[in-house]
Structures are given as structure tokens and as C-alpha cells.
Design an enzyme around this catalytic site. Structure first.
Site, PDB file in Angstrom:
ATOM      1  N   ARG A 248       0.855  -1.180   0.000  1.00 59.99           N
ATOM      2  CA  ARG A 248       0.000   0.000   0.000  1.00 59.99           C
ATOM      3  C   ARG A 248       0.898   1.239   0.000  1.00 59.99           C
ATOM      4  O   ARG A 248       1.913   1.279   0.719  1.00 59.99           O
ATOM      5  CB  ARG A 248      -0.912   0.033   1.226  1.00 59.99           C
ATOM      6  CG  ARG A 248      -2.112  -0.896   1.149  1.00 59.99           C
ATOM      7  CD  ARG A 248      -3.127  -0.447   0.081  1.00 59.99           C
ATOM      8  NE  ARG A 248      -4.312  -1.270   0.058  1.00 59.99           N
ATOM      9  CZ  ARG A 248      -4.493  -2.328  -0.751  1.00 59.99           C
ATOM     10  NH1 ARG A 248      -3.552  -2.689  -1.600  1.00 59.99           N
ATOM     11  NH2 ARG A 248      -5.622  -3.007  -0.719  1.00 59.99           N
ATOM     12  N   GLU A 277      -3.020   7.716  -4.183  1.00 57.62           N
ATOM     13  CA  GLU A 277      -3.374   7.120  -5.464  1.00 57.62           C
ATOM     14  C   GLU A 277      -4.647   7.733  -6.056  1.00 57.62           C
ATOM     15  O   GLU A 277      -5.583   7.958  -5.295  1.00 57.62           O
ATOM     16  CB  GLU A 277      -3.607   5.612  -5.202  1.00 57.62           C
ATOM     17  CG  GLU A 277      -3.057   4.738  -6.254  1.00 57.62           C
ATOM     18  CD  GLU A 277      -2.977   3.290  -5.779  1.00 57.62           C
ATOM     19  OE1 GLU A 277      -2.160   2.995  -4.887  1.00 57.62           O
ATOM     20  OE2 GLU A 277      -3.745   2.493  -6.296  1.00 57.62           O
ATOM     21  N   HIS A 295      -1.027  -0.014  -9.879  1.00 54.49           N
ATOM     22  CA  HIS A 295      -1.688  -0.907  -8.920  1.00 54.49           C
ATOM     23  C   HIS A 295      -2.287  -2.134  -9.630  1.00 54.49           C
ATOM     24  O   HIS A 295      -3.509  -2.349  -9.607  1.00 54.49           O
ATOM     25  CB  HIS A 295      -2.787  -0.143  -8.153  1.00 54.49           C
ATOM     26  CG  HIS A 295      -3.129  -0.782  -6.824  1.00 54.49           C
ATOM     27  ND1 HIS A 295      -3.529  -0.059  -5.726  1.00 54.49           N
ATOM     28  CD2 HIS A 295      -3.134  -2.079  -6.433  1.00 54.49           C
ATOM     29  CE1 HIS A 295      -3.772  -0.888  -4.713  1.00 54.49           C
ATOM     30  NE2 HIS A 295      -3.547  -2.120  -5.130  1.00 54.49           N
TER      31      HIS A 295
HETATM   32  C1  GLV Z   1      -5.087  -5.095  -3.961  1.00 52.66           C
HETATM   33  O1  GLV Z   1      -4.375  -4.185  -3.725  1.00 52.66           O
HETATM   34  C2  GLV Z   1      -5.776  -5.847  -2.970  1.00 52.66           C
HETATM   35  O2  GLV Z   1      -5.715  -5.496  -1.790  1.00 52.66           O
HETATM   36  O3  GLV Z   1      -6.433  -6.833  -3.331  1.00 52.66           O
END
Ligand code: GLV
Length: 344
Positions: A248, A277, A295
């Protein structure tokens, strides 16, 4: 489950998940069909007010106001393993089970972590840009020199430092064996697991930062892990080391990272996630020693389909007033607040 049960899917998810819900006779409401646009706050609140179960993505803040907006809401079934966008404490207090999609994306995420690591160490993205710009005129012994991931000609075993040694951190470590790396792991919640692990050895946080050639992050975002990597930690890393973040964004102080990349405190970074983000910290996009992805760590066809069906299965459990196997707040099922909702 009544015939008129409604699941509010905030944004479009892979068909397999939608199909599962349709086949179960659920009425589906999709908040935002346009995949390049988010769902605005009012539309989120309106959707929540009218549904029995909410199926959100990590792009929607599911805070107390959202959760409290519908006293009949039976559960939240998020399509993601991370759930830092959801106020789970508020959900528990209000008697709302929250479920996620763990496990199914572990290997895919570990693959992408390695793609970032390899790409930044061997300058794959810079070299590709050079090719497509038509700049390759003559082979040269100094063209795009990068860093070895395996022992290379130095014969020195490279050190992979894994911060957060849960499912994904371990899958990343497993992939390192073909490179004959030394693996250090730091995870205060999995000290015993690391002690028994055949691949990694326990290292204190500072030791891991100081010794690793590659530091890769696999922690959940919590108040304890926010800015876990800031200026002091980046300065502690080797100048030749790389930082990889597919966890994250806020785990890293991104402005400090930009300075580290610009001023050579570290050699490079591979990022799949960002602090704010989809925005990036000023200067990050101009850092040629950063490989930047939008991501996509779990973005394989198979994995995203499975995540969607898993979220749909969780949603059906909520609708049927059954325990969702992936509830992140299972204690909620024993609460009066849940019984009042589920009995209603
Ligand atoms: C992606 O970042 C997730 O948490 O599935």
C-alpha cells in the site's frame, strides 16, 4: 435470502462474479459502469441505502457514515485482500460483517513483485523506451548497465529483505531460491513463522534495511505501518539497494522516496502503489530509476476472476445470514448488533 435481495456493486467487476450473483437470483445494481471513472460520494450513499449487501472496491472509502447509512445492510464483501479503505471497527460496532478475498491473489502479486524487482534492477523499462524511441544505433559495453539479482560475476549472494512475512511475503521469498539469494525477513506478527521458515532468516528492521540489496514491502496498511519507510529508513539502506512496494502506498513516505531517488540515497524503486493514489508525489514520474505501475499486482485474468467470484460468494453468505469464511471481523457474528440486523 429473499427473491428481491440487492447487491450494490460499486464499480464493474469481472463477469464471473456478476454471473454468480445473477444465477443466485440476486438483483444487481452497478454504481459506475465507466471503468475510468470513480463513484461519487452521493452515488455511493444512495446505492448503500437501497441494497442488502455492499460489494465495494478499494477505491471507495467505506467509512462510518457509509456503513451507518443503511440500518438493514447485511454485510460488506470487498473485492480485494486489503481493506484499509473500510472502517472495520465501525462496521463491527454497527453489527456489519466485512469480508475480503485473501489467498487467491498471493502468487500473482508475488509474480508482479518480482517483475518490478527485475525491471528496476536491469533497467528494462528505460531500455524499452530507448528502443521504441529509435535510439538504438550501436551495441556498446556500457549500454544500460544495471545490477545483478542473482550472484552475477561478483559471486556475492544478493540479500532480499522481506518486510511483512505473511502469505505474499513468503511467496516472494520462495521465488528467490532460483537466484540463490540470502533472504532476511522482518515481521513482528510472524516471528515464529520466520524462525521455522526454510528460506528466510529473521532480521531486525534496521539490520534488514542495512544489509538488503532489495527491500520489498508486504505489510498491511495500519496506523503502525504508515510511513514505515521514511527518510531515516531510506538513508539506512545501501546506496546500491532497491525498494519495491506492491503493498500500500502510504507505507512509504513518497516525498522522501523521491528525494532518495533524485539524490542517490538508494539505487532505485519499483512501485505498484502510491501514497495518494492515483496521484504521484511531485518529481516521481521524472525519476528514471523508478519503475511505476498502476496498482496491477493481482491483475491476471484468472486471479481477478477468482477475486470477483470470491467476493460474490462472500456477498451470498451475507445475504443468507451465514458466516462468511473470509470475514475480517468474525467476532461481529456474536454481537447483538449483528443479530438485530440479521434477524430483521
Ligand atoms: C489489492 O491491492 C488488494 O488489496 O487486493
Amino acid at each position: 435470502m429473499s427473491e428481491t435481495s440487492t447487491v450494490f456493486v460499486t464499480r464493474k467487476i469481472p463477469d464471473a462474479g456478476l454471473e454468480l450473483l445473477r444465477q443466485a437470483g440476486v438483483e444487481l445494481v452497478i454504481g459506475q459502469e465507466d471503468e475510468e471513472r470513480g463513484l461519487d460520494r452521493q452515488a455511493l450513499l444512495d446505492g448503500v441505502a437501497r441494497c442488502d449487501v455492499l460489494l465495494p472496491l478499494l477505491t471507495e472509502p467505506i467509512d462510518r457514515q457509509v456503513l451507518a447509512h443503511n440500518p438493514r445492510l447485511l454485510g460488506v464483501a470487498q473485492m480485494a485482500v486489503g481493506y484499509n479503505n473500510i472502517d472495520v471497527a465501525a462496521a463491527t460496532e454497527l453489527g456489519i460483517p466485512v469480508a475480503n478475498t485473501p489467498g487467491v491473489l498471493t502468487e500473482t502479486t508475488a509474480d508482479l513483485t518480482w517483475a518490478l524487482l527485475m525491471a528496476v534492477a536491469r533497467r528494462v523499462v528505460e531500455a524499452h523506451a530507448y528502443m521504441v524511441a529509435g535510439r538504438y544505433k550501436l551495441w556498446g559495453p556500457n549500454l544500460f548497465l544495471g545490477s545483478d539479482v542473482g550472484t552475477g560475476a561478483s559471486g556475492r549472494r544478493k540479500v532480499l529483505g522481506v518486510i511483512g512475512y505473511g502469505r505474499i511475503g513468503q511467496a516472494v521469498a520462495r521465488r528467490s531460491t532460483g537466484f540463490d539469494m540470502e533472504v532476511l525477513a522482518y515481521d513482528p506478527y510472524n516471528r515464529d513463522g520466520i524462525a521455522r521458515d526454510p528460506i528466510a532468516a529473521w532480521a531486525d528492521f534496521e539490520e534488514l534495511l542495512e544489509r538488503s540489496d532489495f527491500v520489498t514491502l508486504h505489510v498491511n496498511l495500519t496506523p503502525e505501518t504508515e510511513h514505515l519507510i521514511g527518510e531515516p529508513e531510506l538513508r539506512r539502506m545501501k546506496e546500491s539497494a532497491f525498494l519495491i512496494n506492491a503493498a500500500r502506498g502510504p507505507v512509504v513516505d513518497e516525498r522522501a522516496l523521491v528525494r532518495a531517488l533524485q539524490e542517490g540515497w538508494i539505487a532505485g524503486a519499483g512501485l505498484d502503489v502510491y501514497e495518494d493514489e492515483p496521484r504521484m508525489a511531485p518529481g516521481l514520474a521524472e525519476c528514471s530509476n523508478a519503475v511505476l505501475l498502476p496498482h496491477i499486482a493481482s491483475a491476471s485474468h484468472d486471479t481477478r476472476s477468482r477475486m470477483a467470484t470470491m467476493a460474490a460468494e462472500n456477498a451470498l453468505c451475507h445475504l443468507r445470514r451465514q458466516r462468511a469464511p473470509n470475514a475480517v471481523n468474525p467476532e461481529v457474528y456474536d454481537s447483538g448488533a449483528y443479530r438485530r440486523r440479521a434477524g430483521g
